[in-house]
Design a protein around this motif. Structure first.
Motif, mmCIF file in Angstrom:
data_model
loop_
_atom_site.group_PDB
_atom_site.id
_atom_site.type_symbol
_atom_site.label_atom_id
_atom_site.label_comp_id
_atom_site.label_asym_id
_atom_site.label_seq_id
_atom_site.Cartn_x
_atom_site.Cartn_y
_atom_site.Cartn_z
ATOM 1 N N LYS A 494 -44.908 -30.171 -23.909
ATOM 2 C CA LYS A 494 -45.211 -29.867 -22.525
ATOM 3 C C LYS A 494 -43.964 -29.372 -21.792
ATOM 4 C CE LYS A 494 -48.963 -33.246 -22.065
ATOM 5 N NZ LYS A 494 -49.442 -34.444 -21.321
ATOM 6 N N ALA A 495 -44.190 -28.486 -20.821
ATOM 7 C CA ALA A 495 -43.058 -27.975 -20.023
ATOM 8 C C ALA A 495 -42.364 -29.147 -19.320
ATOM 9 C CB ALA A 495 -43.568 -26.963 -19.002
ATOM 10 N N TRP A 496 -41.043 -29.102 -19.328
ATOM 11 C CA TRP A 496 -40.252 -30.212 -18.749
ATOM 12 C C TRP A 496 -39.010 -29.659 -18.085
ATOM 13 C CZ3 TRP A 496 -40.661 -35.093 -17.448
ATOM 14 C CH2 TRP A 496 -39.506 -35.854 -17.228
ATOM 15 N N GLY A 497 -38.842 -29.947 -16.833
ATOM 16 C CA GLY A 497 -37.650 -29.451 -16.153
ATOM 17 C C GLY A 497 -37.180 -30.407 -15.093
ATOM 18 N N LYS A 498 -37.420 -31.700 -15.307
ATOM 19 C CA LYS A 498 -37.130 -32.666 -14.257
ATOM 20 C C LYS A 498 -36.029 -33.676 -14.639
ATOM 21 C CE LYS A 498 -40.469 -31.087 -11.689
ATOM 22 N NZ LYS A 498 -40.174 -30.349 -10.438
#
Length: 501
Positions: A494-498
């Motif tokens: 899954k996209a993750w940028g946190k």
């Protein structure tokens, strides 16, 4: 139920429970009552909540141990009303004048002043337990350059336990130390050996934290010097041979060590006993004591007192500062004490030491400000009505500053001698013939009563919520912002940028 006579004096307390009209007689011993005796005072629940456990007996509510005695001790006596402090019966003023730190340490731990032969053996043993493992030196080098020395010292004591597995009850047996109470010589020997190790190595660990902050290589202990002389050597020697600290500074530090060696069941000593009651190893016990001492309301107070004096600056600024104190806009550090409601006897002894130190170091520039502040406090009705007199932290910080110690090293200078007091109380606990009961204070539960679980979809925010009812907003650095703007995938794809740092 007891029959009470109003004419016969006796050592007891008569309690009438107005809920049940029952009368109880509670024995008084040493001007104290046993808290568990109040568990006998029971009643049927009336308007009480179920969580009050009324039928299980009365509980004693004493926030912050304002009037609770938790141990019977033979070590230190304090009379806060009269300003009295005695180690094993000896007034602190006499010990500061006539004794030395290692002799006083023997007194606190073993109960009597040592004979000449006892002292010689004791001194030799302590001074031959002052080396630390080279891997512990490596541990110091792993800290950031700007780490607080007290953080390093606390970690170092905890680390020491890992280098003495034979001294760990979790590895060598739960009764490793408590067996000593029944006269088991092997148990008593290993108990006393750890005391020697901790007292001997404390200056070496403390000096390592100091040298680490200075970016200087660690010194090796020097034999032939006194306990405090060796400590100053470890702190300050740079090169050359036959290094000798100044005798006035050595004597003053030794006297300060005596003054700071013990102070009954204060915050850090209570911590030591609390942790020690779990029968953990003494290195962990001392590390816990260091963590408690670190706080600005305890061992960090001398550092805070100097920072306050530096902020005040000069004597003419004292009245304006005190006006802020009286308006409760500022906190006055170095005055007042939880126990002493009169002059702190330690501050009297330290005041004389200060003059001796200033005679060789030069007069501390903050002394005039401190004396003006003390004089203002002496005349102030606000201060007198609250029993606020200069305490030990007020003058000790001035001496430490005159001797050239950095402010953040003051708690370490407190911790080294206080190891003796901690160990004296820990040893007394381990040698209790009745055994060691784990400390487990009670609480008074005032939270929610029983309620059913609510599924996430049905939950609502608490009405009239305050800032305390949810995590506060946490600011993050620029690199976290950049990471939040970037893209990547987590381990599930899954996209993750946190990610936050």
């Amino acid at each position: 139920m007891a029959v009470v006579s109003k004419q016969t004096p006796r050592q007891s307390l008569t309690v009438v429970d107005n809920r049940t009209n029952k009368v109880y007689e509670i024995p008084i011993k040493n001007n104290s009552i046993l808290a568990t005796d109040f568990k006998k005072i029971k009643a049927e629940p009336g308007s009480d909540r179920k969580e009050d456990e009324t039928e299980q007996g009365l509980r004693l509510y004493d926030p912050a141990y304002m009037n609770t005695a938790v141990v019977q001790s033979k070590i230190t006596y304090i009379n806060g009303q009269e300003g009295i402090l005695r180690y094993r019966g000896y007034p602190i003023e006499q010990l500061v004048k006539k004794s030395n730190f290692l002799e006083t340490a023997f007194l606190l731990i073993y109960g009597e002043l040592p004979t000449t032969s006892q002292y010689e053996t004791w001194q030799n043993e302590v001074m031959h337990h002052n080396y630390i493992h080279s891997d512990i030196e490596g541990m110091f080098k792993s800290f950031r350059y700007d780490s607080h020395p007290m953080s390093m010292l606390t970690s170092a004591f905890a680390t020491m336990g890992a280098f003495a597995p034979e001294a760990n009850p979790s590895l060598a047996g739960q009764k490793l130390y408590t067996n000593a109470a029944s006269g088991d010589i092997a148990s008593l020997q290993i108990l006393d050996k750890q005391i020697l190790r901790i007292i001997g190595k404390a200056p070496t660990l403390a000096a390592a934290s100091y040298r680490m902050r200075q970016g200087r290589p660690f010194n090796r202990p020097a034999h032939g010097l006194s306990y405090t002389g060796n400590f100053l050597y470890l702190l300050d020697r740079l090169s050359g041979t036959e290094y000798r600290p100044h005798p006035v500074l050595e004597k003053a530090l030794d006297a300060l060590f005596i003054i700071h060696a013990d102070h009954e069941v204060n915050c850090s000593t209570a911590t030591v006993l609390q942790v020690g009651s779990s029968l953990v190893d003494p290195f962990s016990v001392v590390a816990a004591g260091c963590a408690a001492l670190y706080g600005p309301s305890h061992g960090g107070a001398s550092e805070s007192a100097i920072r306050m004096l530096m902020e005040i600056g000069s004597p003419e600024n004292v009245p304006a500062f005190m006006q802020k104190v009286e308006r409760r806009e500022r906190v006055l550090v170095g005055f007042g004490h939880r126990v002493y409601k009169n002059v702190d006897p330690r501050s009297t002894a330290i005041r004389a030491l200060a003059e001796e130190v200033f005679s060789v170091t030069g007069r501390n520039k903050l002394l005039d400000t401190a004396l003006t502040l003390a004089e203002y406090a002496r005349k102030s009705e606000f201060m007198r009505s609250r029993n606020l007199y200069p305490n030990v932290d007020f003058y000790s910080g001035l001496i430490y500053q005159a001797m050239g110690f950095p402010l953040d090293f003051y708690p370490v200078l407190f911790a080294v001698p206080r190891c003796v007091g901690w160990l004296a109380h820990w040893r007394q606990m381990m040698l209790n013939p009745s055994g060691v009961k784990i400390w487990r204070p009670r609480q008074i539960y005032v939270g929610e009563g029983e309620r059913d679980y609510i599924e996430a979809a049905n939950r609502k925010e608490k009405p009239n919520a305050t800032v305390f009812d949810a995590p506060s907003a946490i600011p993050h650095g620029g690199d976290s912002k950049r990471n939040a703007m970037a893209t990547s995938k987590d381990e599930t794809g899954k996209a993750w940028g946190k990610a936050k740092l």
